[in-house]
Design a protein around this motif. Structure first.
Motif, PDB file in Angstrom:
ATOM      1  N   VAL A   7       2.527   6.236  -0.824  1.00  0.00           N
ATOM      2  CA  VAL A   7       2.800   4.859  -0.419  1.00  0.00           C
ATOM      3  C   VAL A   7       3.596   4.905   0.879  1.00  0.00           C
ATOM      4  O   VAL A   7       4.508   5.710   1.031  1.00  0.00           O
ATOM      5  N   ASP A   8       3.233   4.039   1.809  1.00  0.00           N
ATOM      6  CA  ASP A   8       3.874   4.029   3.116  1.00  0.00           C
ATOM      7  C   ASP A   8       3.877   2.602   3.657  1.00  0.00           C
ATOM      8  O   ASP A   8       3.172   1.733   3.144  1.00  0.00           O
ATOM      9  N   LEU A   9       4.645   2.369   4.708  1.00  0.00           N
ATOM     10  CA  LEU A   9       4.600   1.096   5.412  1.00  0.00           C
ATOM     11  C   LEU A   9       3.391   1.102   6.332  1.00  0.00           C
ATOM     12  O   LEU A   9       3.133   2.093   7.019  1.00  0.00           O
ATOM     13  N   LEU A  10       2.643   0.020   6.369  1.00  0.00           N
ATOM     14  CA  LEU A  10       1.459  -0.074   7.208  1.00  0.00           C
ATOM     15  C   LEU A  10       1.861  -0.283   8.660  1.00  0.00           C
ATOM     16  O   LEU A  10       2.673  -1.152   8.972  1.00  0.00           O
ATOM     17  N   ILE A  11       1.293   0.548   9.530  1.00  0.00           N
ATOM     18  CA  ILE A  11       1.570   0.459  10.963  1.00  0.00           C
ATOM     19  C   ILE A  11       0.249   0.277  11.691  1.00  0.00           C
ATOM     20  O   ILE A  11      -0.703   1.017  11.468  1.00  0.00           O
ATOM     21  N   GLU A  12       0.180  -0.728  12.549  1.00  0.00           N
ATOM     22  CA  GLU A  12      -0.992  -0.967  13.395  1.00  0.00           C
ATOM     23  C   GLU A  12      -0.499  -1.193  14.812  1.00  0.00           C
ATOM     24  O   GLU A  12       0.424  -1.983  15.031  1.00  0.00           O
ATOM     25  N   ARG A  14       1.175   0.732  16.653  1.00  0.00           N
ATOM     26  CA  ARG A  14       2.530   1.278  16.768  1.00  0.00           C
ATOM     27  C   ARG A  14       3.614   0.284  16.353  1.00  0.00           C
ATOM     28  O   ARG A  14       4.772   0.399  16.738  1.00  0.00           O
ATOM     29  N   ASN A  15       3.250  -0.717  15.558  1.00  0.00           N
ATOM     30  CA  ASN A  15       4.199  -1.699  15.029  1.00  0.00           C
ATOM     31  C   ASN A  15       3.991  -1.855  13.532  1.00  0.00           C
ATOM     32  O   ASN A  15       2.875  -1.729  13.033  1.00  0.00           O
ATOM     33  N   PHE A  16       5.058  -2.169  12.818  1.00  0.00           N
ATOM     34  CA  PHE A  16       4.931  -2.472  11.402  1.00  0.00           C
ATOM     35  C   PHE A  16       4.153  -3.766  11.231  1.00  0.00           C
ATOM     36  O   PHE A  16       4.335  -4.719  11.991  1.00  0.00           O
ATOM     37  N   VAL A  17       3.292  -3.808  10.214  1.00  0.00           N
ATOM     38  CA  VAL A  17       2.571  -5.031   9.883  1.00  0.00           C
ATOM     39  C   VAL A  17       3.441  -5.812   8.908  1.00  0.00           C
ATOM     40  O   VAL A  17       3.915  -5.271   7.911  1.00  0.00           O
ATOM     41  N   LEU A  18       3.656  -7.090   9.220  1.00  0.00           N
ATOM     42  CA  LEU A  18       4.476  -7.947   8.374  1.00  0.00           C
ATOM     43  C   LEU A  18       3.617  -9.018   7.723  1.00  0.00           C
ATOM     44  O   LEU A  18       2.675  -9.527   8.331  1.00  0.00           O
ATOM     45  N   ASN A  19       3.968  -9.380   6.486  1.00  0.00           N
ATOM     46  CA  ASN A  19       3.249 -10.466   5.818  1.00  0.00           C
ATOM     47  C   ASN A  19       3.844 -11.804   6.238  1.00  0.00           C
ATOM     48  O   ASN A  19       4.725 -11.869   7.095  1.00  0.00           O
ATOM     49  N   SER A  20       3.396 -12.888   5.632  1.00  0.00           N
ATOM     50  CA  SER A  20       3.849 -14.221   6.025  1.00  0.00           C
ATOM     51  C   SER A  20       5.337 -14.440   5.767  1.00  0.00           C
ATOM     52  O   SER A  20       5.954 -15.304   6.375  1.00  0.00           O
ATOM     53  N   GLY A  21       5.939 -13.633   4.906  1.00  0.00           N
ATOM     54  CA  GLY A  21       7.371 -13.731   4.645  1.00  0.00           C
ATOM     55  C   GLY A  21       8.184 -12.760   5.495  1.00  0.00           C
ATOM     56  O   GLY A  21       9.335 -12.507   5.202  1.00  0.00           O
ATOM     57  N   ASN A  22       7.560 -12.206   6.524  1.00  0.00           N
ATOM     58  CA  ASN A  22       8.192 -11.220   7.413  1.00  0.00           C
ATOM     59  C   ASN A  22       8.678  -9.972   6.670  1.00  0.00           C
ATOM     60  O   ASN A  22       9.680  -9.363   7.044  1.00  0.00           O
ATOM     61  N   GLU A  23       7.961  -9.614   5.613  1.00  0.00           N
ATOM     62  CA  GLU A  23       8.249  -8.379   4.885  1.00  0.00           C
ATOM     63  C   GLU A  23       7.175  -7.353   5.240  1.00  0.00           C
ATOM     64  O   GLU A  23       6.016  -7.711   5.469  1.00  0.00           O
ATOM     65  N   PRO A  24       7.520  -6.070   5.299  1.00  0.00           N
ATOM     66  CA  PRO A  24       6.531  -5.047   5.645  1.00  0.00           C
ATOM     67  C   PRO A  24       5.416  -4.963   4.606  1.00  0.00           C
ATOM     68  O   PRO A  24       5.657  -5.091   3.407  1.00  0.00           O
ATOM     69  N   LEU A  26       2.628  -2.798   2.655  1.00  0.00           N
ATOM     70  CA  LEU A  26       2.493  -1.409   2.236  1.00  0.00           C
ATOM     71  C   LEU A  26       1.041  -0.961   2.299  1.00  0.00           C
ATOM     72  O   LEU A  26       0.123  -1.760   2.145  1.00  0.00           O
ATOM     73  N   CYS A  27       0.855   0.329   2.529  1.00  0.00           N
ATOM     74  CA  CYS A  27      -0.464   0.939   2.405  1.00  0.00           C
ATOM     75  C   CYS A  27      -0.318   2.109   1.444  1.00  0.00           C
ATOM     76  O   CYS A  27       0.793   2.564   1.170  1.00  0.00           O
ATOM     77  N   ASN A  28      -1.436   2.567   0.902  1.00  0.00           N
ATOM     78  CA  ASN A  28      -1.333   3.652  -0.064  1.00  0.00           C
ATOM     79  C   ASN A  28      -2.533   4.579   0.005  1.00  0.00           C
ATOM     80  O   ASN A  28      -3.549   4.268   0.623  1.00  0.00           O
ATOM     81  N   ASN A  29      -2.361   5.727  -0.617  1.00  0.00           N
ATOM     82  CA  ASN A  29      -3.388   6.743  -0.800  1.00  0.00           C
ATOM     83  C   ASN A  29      -4.118   7.105   0.476  1.00  0.00           C
ATOM     84  O   ASN A  29      -3.506   7.582   1.417  1.00  0.00           O
ATOM     85  N   SER A  30      -5.435   6.899   0.561  1.00  0.00           N
ATOM     86  CA  SER A  30      -6.190   7.381   1.720  1.00  0.00           C
ATOM     87  C   SER A  30      -5.772   6.681   3.011  1.00  0.00           C
ATOM     88  O   SER A  30      -5.766   7.299   4.079  1.00  0.00           O
TER      89      SER A  30
END
Length: 109
Positions: A7-12, A14-24, A26-30
């Motif tokens: 499990v990791d924070l999703l980066i696109e 070179r920036n963290f991807v934030l949801n509508s609540g400005n929370e990071p 997550l991405c996982n596995n592959s």
């Protein structure tokens, strides 16, 4: 294989991807493995060497170094890494993972 092994924070871009609540997000596995591969390429300095190199022989050597770098990840099956150059600043990488099957990721250099 629905277990979350990685499990990791999703980066696109070179920036963290934030949801509508400005929370990071997550991405996982592959997706996490693919993201780690791209970051290892960028951090190794080989991407800069590849962009700067004009000699076909030396570029081939850098591609070999990139393959070895990716295969050094214990989650990747050795011998399955294929790197295609879409442009001077974009690579398309495919490989097989031990736990999640085929993986494809694009690296923007």
């Amino acid at each position: 294989m629905s277990d979350l092994l990685y499990v990791d924070l999703l980066i696109e871009g070179r920036n963290f991807v934030l949801n509508s609540g400005n929370e990071p997000v997550l991405c996982n596995n592959s997706q996490s493995i693919g993201q780690d591969i791209v970051h290892s390429i960028l951090e190794s300095g080989l991407a800069t060497d590849l962009i700067a190199e004009r000699s076909p022989t030396m570029r081939g050597d850098i591609f070999t170094q990139l393959e070895l770098l990716i295969e050094s990840d214990e989650r990747i099956e050795p011998g399955t890494v294929v790197i295609n150059e879409e442009s001077k600043t974009r690579l398309w990488i495919t490989a097989n993972t031990w736990d999640f099957g085929p993986l494809s990721v694009r690296a923007e250099l």
